[in-house]
Write an enzyme that holds these catalytic residues in place. Structure first.
Site, PDB file in Angstrom:
ATOM      1  N   GLU A  84       0.750  -1.232   0.237  1.00 51.37           N
ATOM      2  CA  GLU A  84      -0.022  -0.074   0.088  1.00 51.37           C
ATOM      3  C   GLU A  84       0.666   1.225   0.098  1.00 51.37           C
ATOM      4  OE1 GLU A  84      -3.629   1.805   2.698  1.00 51.37           O
ATOM      5  OE2 GLU A  84      -2.140   0.273   3.717  1.00 51.37           O
ATOM      6  N   LYS A 127      -9.263   3.319  -2.155  1.00 48.10           N
ATOM      7  CA  LYS A 127      -9.709   2.723  -1.120  1.00 48.10           C
ATOM      8  C   LYS A 127     -11.016   3.208  -0.357  1.00 48.10           C
ATOM      9  CE  LYS A 127      -7.204   1.822   3.552  1.00 48.10           C
ATOM     10  NZ  LYS A 127      -6.215   1.999   4.159  1.00 48.10           N
ATOM     11  N   CYS A 176      -5.848  -2.854   2.487  1.00 50.06           N
ATOM     12  CA  CYS A 176      -5.155  -2.804   3.950  1.00 50.06           C
ATOM     13  C   CYS A 176      -6.616  -3.085   4.795  1.00 50.06           C
ATOM     14  CB  CYS A 176      -4.399  -1.722   4.336  1.00 50.06           C
ATOM     15  SG  CYS A 176      -3.409  -1.871   5.691  1.00 50.06           S
TER      16      CYS A 176
END
Length: 258
Positions: free
Chosen positions: A44, A110, A144
């Site tokens: 990430e 995200k 994540c």
């Protein structure tokens, strides 16, 4: 594609050091390709890290890096997954630009921002999931903290994902959460998971690595330690299809009741 070789490039992402991070990734991608990898996952925010004070400035370099990634993916015949800062007004998105043999196969921003560390103050949240048709099959992407929201991974599975790729910067002391959640996402969705965590110190945090490739039964095919390393594993798509036929979870779903 009946089988493919996946790799995860685990390294210590240097905060704000775009040139150093990019140089590391260039060489690592070449090594992965030399080992026969078709699909490579990076950590990430691999280009810049979470350098909050200069994120907007660092994000201005992302378009140029995407162009280089596309060229590398074409020259090395790779599908490449890893997130970077994308400009968005006075904030940025945490964005995966999915490169596939020289083309941009998809973009994922995200969705779930980790408010505990203030991500919601610096980043804008995405609002669309991604399952991309690629040269290695249908690839889904989460980033994540998204891992803690199983309904997102299930959406990708229902939409046909064969592999879920997960760039991450996941810190100690939650190693067992990482391992358990990764295996759970693979088992419950009967697909492959390729997860790449960063490693090393990030300010007061310590990232523990432990990047993994996991099969649809939850077996760990490859796992990194806590230092910089690259892992590679073969994904057998026919074995996945056979397992889904043996235990037909998707046929037995009754989503109208939940």
């Amino acid at each position: 594609m009946s089988s493919l070789r996946a790799a995860a490039i685990q390294f210590n992402v240097r905060q704000g050091a775009v040139d150093a991070n990019l140089a590391h990734v260039r060489e690592a991608l070449r090594r992965a390709a030399a080992q026969g990898a078709n699909l490579v996952v990076l950590p990430e925010m691999w280009s810049s890290g979470f350098a909050y004070k200069s994120l907007n400035e660092l994000a201005q370099r992302t378009a140029g890096i995407v162009e280089e990634l596309l060229a590398l993916s074409r020259d090395l015949k790779l599908v490449i997954v890893g997130s970077m800062p994308e400009p968005n007004g006075d904030k940025v998105f945490n964005t995966v630009f999915l490169a596939d043999n020289g083309t941009l196969a998809g973009v994922y921003r995200k969705i779930h921002l980790f408010s505990l560390l203030g991500e919601d103050r610096a980043f804008s949240g995405g609002n669309r999931w991604l399952v991309a048709e690629t040269s290695v099959g249908k690839v889904g992407v989460i980033i994540c903290y998204d891992l803690r929201f199983p309904e997102l991974s299930r959406r990708l599975a229902v939409e046909g994902a064969q592999v879920i790729c997960i760039p991450a910067q996941w810190p100690r002391p939650r190693e067992e959460h990482w391992r358990t959640l990764l295996r759970a996402r693979a088992i419950e969705n009967q697909l492959f998971v390729v997860a790449c965590n960063a490693c090393g110190p990030i300010g007061k945090l310590e990232l523990f690595g432990m990047s993994m490739v996991i099969d649809p039964k939850g077996e760990v095919l490859a796992e990194a330690g806590d230092g910089e390393s690259e892992i590679v594993a073969d994904l057998d798509m026919q074995a996945m299809a056979d397992w889904r036929a043996q235990i037909p979870c998707f046929n037995d779903r009754r989503p109208e009741y939940y």
